[in-house]
Scaffold this active site. Structure first.
Site, PDB file in Angstrom:
ATOM      1  N   LYS A 143      -7.998 -34.516  -0.909  1.00 16.88           N
ATOM      2  CA  LYS A 143      -7.971 -35.538  -1.838  1.00 16.88           C
ATOM      3  C   LYS A 143      -6.069 -35.384  -1.757  1.00 16.88           C
ATOM      4  O   LYS A 143      -5.436 -34.206  -2.106  1.00 16.88           O
ATOM      5  CB  LYS A 143      -8.146 -35.151  -3.505  1.00 16.88           C
ATOM      6  CG  LYS A 143      -7.933 -35.472  -4.771  1.00 16.88           C
ATOM      7  CD  LYS A 143      -6.419 -34.241  -4.858  1.00 16.88           C
ATOM      8  CE  LYS A 143      -6.468 -35.231  -6.315  1.00 16.88           C
ATOM      9  NZ  LYS A 143      -5.286 -35.742  -6.397  1.00 16.88           N
ATOM     10  N   CYS A 199       7.765 -24.900  -1.433  1.00 17.08           N
ATOM     11  CA  CYS A 199       6.852 -23.504  -1.757  1.00 17.08           C
ATOM     12  C   CYS A 199       7.833 -22.341  -1.396  1.00 17.08           C
ATOM     13  O   CYS A 199       7.977 -21.009  -1.977  1.00 17.08           O
ATOM     14  CB  CYS A 199       6.057 -23.456  -1.178  1.00 17.08           C
ATOM     15  SG  CYS A 199       5.505 -23.686   0.283  1.00 17.08           S
ATOM     16  N   THR A 243      -2.477 -24.738 -11.462  1.00 19.67           N
ATOM     17  CA  THR A 243      -3.779 -26.024 -10.679  1.00 19.67           C
ATOM     18  C   THR A 243      -4.847 -24.387  -9.832  1.00 19.67           C
ATOM     19  O   THR A 243      -6.273 -25.262 -10.128  1.00 19.67           O
ATOM     20  CB  THR A 243      -3.241 -27.151 -10.309  1.00 19.67           C
ATOM     21  OG1 THR A 243      -2.407 -27.381 -10.672  1.00 19.67           O
ATOM     22  CG2 THR A 243      -4.879 -27.952  -9.563  1.00 19.67           C
ATOM     23  N   GLY A 244      -3.716 -23.647  -9.055  1.00 13.47           N
ATOM     24  CA  GLY A 244      -4.915 -23.149  -8.781  1.00 13.47           C
ATOM     25  C   GLY A 244      -6.108 -22.012  -9.015  1.00 13.47           C
ATOM     26  O   GLY A 244      -7.029 -21.914  -9.214  1.00 13.47           O
ATOM     27  N   GLU A 264       9.396 -20.923 -11.137  1.00 13.96           N
ATOM     28  CA  GLU A 264      10.143 -21.822  -9.638  1.00 13.96           C
ATOM     29  C   GLU A 264      10.108 -23.465 -10.893  1.00 13.96           C
ATOM     30  O   GLU A 264       9.088 -23.621 -11.360  1.00 13.96           O
ATOM     31  CB  GLU A 264       7.841 -21.849  -8.928  1.00 13.96           C
ATOM     32  CG  GLU A 264       8.404 -23.157  -8.047  1.00 13.96           C
ATOM     33  CD  GLU A 264       7.015 -23.278  -7.626  1.00 13.96           C
ATOM     34  OE1 GLU A 264       6.447 -23.962  -7.753  1.00 13.96           O
ATOM     35  OE2 GLU A 264       7.167 -23.650  -5.902  1.00 13.96           O
ATOM     36  N   GLY A 290      -1.205 -26.513  -3.999  1.00 11.64           N
ATOM     37  CA  GLY A 290      -0.408 -26.903  -5.124  1.00 11.64           C
ATOM     38  C   GLY A 290       0.343 -25.647  -6.370  1.00 11.64           C
ATOM     39  O   GLY A 290       0.327 -24.827  -5.281  1.00 11.64           O
ATOM     40  N   SER A 291       0.035 -25.689  -7.061  1.00  8.62           N
ATOM     41  CA  SER A 291       0.580 -25.052  -7.958  1.00  8.62           C
ATOM     42  C   SER A 291      -0.527 -23.639  -8.715  1.00  8.62           C
ATOM     43  O   SER A 291      -1.045 -23.981  -8.853  1.00  8.62           O
ATOM     44  CB  SER A 291       1.222 -25.680  -9.666  1.00  8.62           C
ATOM     45  OG  SER A 291       0.291 -26.259  -9.628  1.00  8.62           O
ATOM     46  N   GLU A 343      -2.903 -21.672  -1.791  1.00  4.77           N
ATOM     47  CA  GLU A 343      -1.424 -22.035  -0.964  1.00  4.77           C
ATOM     48  C   GLU A 343      -1.036 -21.706  -2.159  1.00  4.77           C
ATOM     49  O   GLU A 343      -0.407 -23.618  -2.942  1.00  4.77           O
ATOM     50  CB  GLU A 343      -1.243 -22.772   0.008  1.00  4.77           C
ATOM     51  CG  GLU A 343      -1.995 -21.861   1.222  1.00  4.77           C
ATOM     52  CD  GLU A 343      -1.441 -20.337   1.693  1.00  4.77           C
ATOM     53  OE1 GLU A 343      -0.414 -20.609   1.765  1.00  4.77           O
ATOM     54  OE2 GLU A 343      -1.601 -20.271   2.884  1.00  4.77           O
TER      55      GLU A 343
HETATM   56  P1  NAD Z   1      -0.104 -29.587  -8.131  1.00  5.79           P
HETATM   57  O1  NAD Z   1      -1.148 -28.474  -8.622  1.00  5.79           O
HETATM   58  O2  NAD Z   1       0.397 -30.205  -9.587  1.00  5.79           O
HETATM   59  O3  NAD Z   1      -1.222 -30.636  -8.001  1.00  5.79           O
HETATM   60  C1  NAD Z   1      -0.917 -30.556  -6.459  1.00  5.79           C
HETATM   61  C2  NAD Z   1      -2.904 -31.164  -6.584  1.00  5.79           C
HETATM   62  O4  NAD Z   1      -3.806 -30.671  -6.949  1.00  5.79           O
HETATM   63  C3  NAD Z   1      -2.574 -32.127  -6.242  1.00  5.79           C
HETATM   64  O5  NAD Z   1      -3.163 -33.440  -5.624  1.00  5.79           O
HETATM   65  C4  NAD Z   1      -3.702 -32.617  -7.822  1.00  5.79           C
HETATM   66  O6  NAD Z   1      -3.891 -34.077  -8.267  1.00  5.79           O
HETATM   67  C5  NAD Z   1      -4.889 -31.952  -7.566  1.00  5.79           C
HETATM   68  N1  NAD Z   1      -5.020 -31.154  -9.007  1.00  5.79           N
HETATM   69  C6  NAD Z   1      -4.184 -31.288 -11.129  1.00  5.79           C
HETATM   70  N2  NAD Z   1      -5.197 -30.884 -11.005  1.00  5.79           N
HETATM   71  C7  NAD Z   1      -6.057 -30.220 -10.936  1.00  5.79           C
HETATM   72  C8  NAD Z   1      -7.870 -29.885 -10.624  1.00  5.79           C
HETATM   73  N3  NAD Z   1      -7.807 -29.986 -12.682  1.00  5.79           N
HETATM   74  N4  NAD Z   1      -8.903 -29.258 -10.481  1.00  5.79           N
HETATM   75  C9  NAD Z   1      -7.814 -29.797  -8.593  1.00  5.79           C
HETATM   76  N5  NAD Z   1      -7.351 -30.513  -8.106  1.00  5.79           N
HETATM   77  C10 NAD Z   1      -6.653 -31.041  -8.955  1.00  5.79           C
HETATM   78  O7  NAD Z   1       0.912 -29.495  -7.340  1.00  5.79           O
HETATM   79  P2  NAD Z   1       2.502 -30.540  -7.201  1.00  5.79           P
HETATM   80  O8  NAD Z   1       2.797 -30.372  -8.300  1.00  5.79           O
HETATM   81  O9  NAD Z   1       1.562 -31.855  -5.870  1.00  5.79           O
HETATM   82  O10 NAD Z   1       2.913 -29.654  -6.230  1.00  5.79           O
HETATM   83  C11 NAD Z   1       3.701 -28.733  -6.176  1.00  5.79           C
HETATM   84  C12 NAD Z   1       3.258 -27.427  -6.311  1.00  5.79           C
HETATM   85  O11 NAD Z   1       2.695 -27.234  -4.840  1.00  5.79           O
HETATM   86  C13 NAD Z   1       4.519 -25.906  -6.395  1.00  5.79           C
HETATM   87  O12 NAD Z   1       3.998 -25.188  -7.083  1.00  5.79           O
HETATM   88  C14 NAD Z   1       4.254 -25.289  -4.776  1.00  5.79           C
HETATM   89  O13 NAD Z   1       5.074 -24.139  -4.511  1.00  5.79           O
HETATM   90  C15 NAD Z   1       3.019 -25.960  -4.364  1.00  5.79           C
HETATM   91  N6  NAD Z   1       2.812 -25.808  -2.763  1.00  5.79           N
HETATM   92  C16 NAD Z   1       2.205 -25.049  -2.353  1.00  5.79           C
HETATM   93  C17 NAD Z   1       2.784 -24.602  -0.664  1.00  5.79           C
HETATM   94  C18 NAD Z   1       2.359 -23.315   0.325  1.00  5.79           C
HETATM   95  O14 NAD Z   1       2.491 -23.623   0.875  1.00  5.79           O
HETATM   96  N7  NAD Z   1       2.639 -22.352  -0.714  1.00  5.79           N
HETATM   97  C19 NAD Z   1       3.055 -25.588   0.347  1.00  5.79           C
HETATM   98  C20 NAD Z   1       3.361 -27.240  -0.623  1.00  5.79           C
HETATM   99  C21 NAD Z   1       3.265 -26.601  -2.067  1.00  5.79           C
END
Ligand code: NAD
Length: 481
Positions: free
Chosen positions: A174, A284, A230-231, A385, A226-227, A249
């Protein structure tokens, strides 16, 4: 500027697919519309998972070396289209192209790395009974979901195929809702080299696409980047449906600590490099908290101010630009909100703090690279963050105080330490609760070593053998004689 990339369909079961609704992508540097992807539906997700499930037995029936050879072809396909990928990615994300070039190489490199590791998916034999033979097998889960954030959409989507595919799973990816266009180029390369259904790419919003994917009964393994919010939502949604294996992650609020014996110039260079201003701090691993011993504090503050103020903002497609805009209108508001909080909570604004001046910055999601000094651990900018071009500097007197400040957030991704005292370096490394620690450099990714967070920064190490094994499940076999 001025590229337009048109409509970019999804890849489901080997067919390029559109839908009724679209997500329009804008260039964050100009706010010009540059292309569209379908706003996927729950039905699209179901079709993608079913196609992946249908393709999985055939994919898994190939030898590991056949799969590895195909992954190497995909890697070569990325490299062959690198310029096209990078132009699209820089236009769609706002990440500056000079440093962004590494993204295609990283994605290709992970495909090759995991392809080469395939025979490490080994089991064990255990002498459990005198006559019997007892061993373990590693088997794929079936269909894997990988959900990708906006900051490096191509790199994450491309690299994250490698471990699950090597292990014999098929994949549904996705893509993020902002900066989704390059997902289509990934789809084209996968379509060219892999059998239909082995990789499926669905675009759309978290709801319904991400959520439907997480809840789908055929998905037993989810890899999310992601965040934190969301995780957590993904863990909850997965747990409502079945027992699913989830790795995460997530975000970071990464300290870089400068002890009194350190070379302060080197430390500040590393802190500014580690901020990843090339993607406007949207990383991140950004070293967003600089903690400096009081004896070096004033010098560190001045060096950081000068270095950050000198960064060259410009067109992301110009290879001399050192920073572009942040990714989207929503993210612009969020980062500006943090900057206002920093000001109102008593942070001392050293540089930046608003929209840059100049004709080219009137439109687009431009934010000056920003530094706050006199940070205290209770301030929002020191705790949360920001995922933007904002760093803050604070001071400490004792090692215990530095460790306490470093550990005073919910995160635990990376730490960087500057000192030539090996005992101090190693004892501090053990006391700080992060998944990665760097000594005398800013923490980074090194292929083969786990990258992953402690605490709320995540679950599970990636970019190493552990990632490959995490896409297998272990079966014990007992041969009784
Ligand atoms: P986000 O959590 O808003 O979105 C990430 C993904 O999750 C998107 O594709 C989004 O559409 C999807 N999503 C949203 N709600 C969902 C749900 N309920 N169920 C399933 N999927 C859903 O994050 P973002 O704003 O795109 O990215 C920024 C975040 O990612 C920051 O917190 C950053 O630190 C983190 N990040 C971590 C790493 C790592 O390796 N640790 C790397 C890059 C980014």
């Amino acid at each position: 500027m001025g590229h337009h990339f048109g409509d970019r369909p999804m890849l489901i079961g080997g067919a390029f697919t559109t839908g009724q609704d679209w997500i329009t992508s804008v260039n964050p540097a100009t706010e010009e519309e540059i292309g569209r992807v379908p706003a996927g539906t729950a039905e699209d997700v179901n079709r993608a998972v079913e196609a992946a499930a249908k393709a999985q037995p055939g994919w898994n029936a190939r030898s590991i070396w056949e799969r590895a050879a195909l992954l190497r072809k995909v890697a070569a396909g990325f490299r062959a289209r690198a310029q096209e990928i990078l132009t699209m990615e820089a236009s769609d994300t706002g990440n500056t192209i000079g440093k962004l070039r590494a993204d295609v190489e990283i994605a290709a490199g992970y495909l090759e790395y995991f392809a080469g590791l395939a025979s490490e998916m080994k089991g064990e034999t255990v002498p459990a009974t005198p006559k019997g033979i007892h061993f373990t097998l590693r088997e794929p889960f079936g269909v894997v979901a990988r959900i990708v954030p906006f900051n490096h959409p191509f790199m994450f989507a491309g690299a994250h195929l490698a471990a699950p595919l090597t292990a014999g799973n098929t994949v549904v990816i996705k893509t993020p809702e902002t900066s989704p266009l390059s997902g289509h180029l990934l789809a084209q390369v996968c379509h060219e080299f892999l059998p239909p259904g082995v990789v499926n790419i669905v675009s759309g919003y978290g709801l319904p696409v991400g959520d439907t994917l997480v809840r789908h009964p055929l998905i037993r393994r989810i890899g999310f980047t992601g965040s934190v919010a969301t995780g957590l939502a993904i863990q909850r949604a997965a747990a409502e449906v079945a027992v699913k294996h989830v790795t995460l992650e997530l975000g970071g609020k990464n300290p870089l600590i400068v002890f009194p014996d350190a070379d302060v110039e080197k430390a500040v260079d590393a802190a500014v490099a580690g901020m990843n201003f090339s993607w406007a701090g949207q990383s991140c691993g950004s070293t967003s908290r600089l903690l400096v011993h009081e004896s070096l504090y004033d010098r560190a503050v001045e060096l950081t101010r000068a270095k950050v103020a000198a960064l060259k903002l410009g067109d992301p497609l110009d290879s001399t630009s050192e920073m572009g805009p942040v990714n989207s209108a929503g993210h612009y508001k969020r980062v500006m909100g943090f900057i206002e909080k920093g000001k109102s909570e008593g942070g001392k604004l050293l540089t930046g703090g608003g929209r840059p001046k100049g004709e080219m910055f009137k439109r687009g999601f431009w934010i000056e690279p920003t530094v706050f000094a006199d940070m205290t651990p209770d301030m929002t900018v020191a705790r949360e963050e920001i995922f933007g071009p904002v760093m803050s500097i604070g001071k400490f007197k004792t090692v215990d105080e530095a460790v306490a400040i470093a550990n005073a957030t919910e995160y635990g991704l990376t730490t960087s330490l500057f000192t030539n005292d090996i005992t101090l370096a190693l004892s501090t490394a053990k006391r700080i609760e992060t998944g990665v620690v760097a000594i005398n450099g800013s923490a980074m990714h090194h292929i083969g070593l786990p990258f992953g967070g402690a605490r709320n920064s995540g679950l599970g190490g990636e970019e190493c053998l552990e990632e490959l094994l995490s896409y297998t499940q272990v079966k014990s076999v007992h041969v009784l004689m």
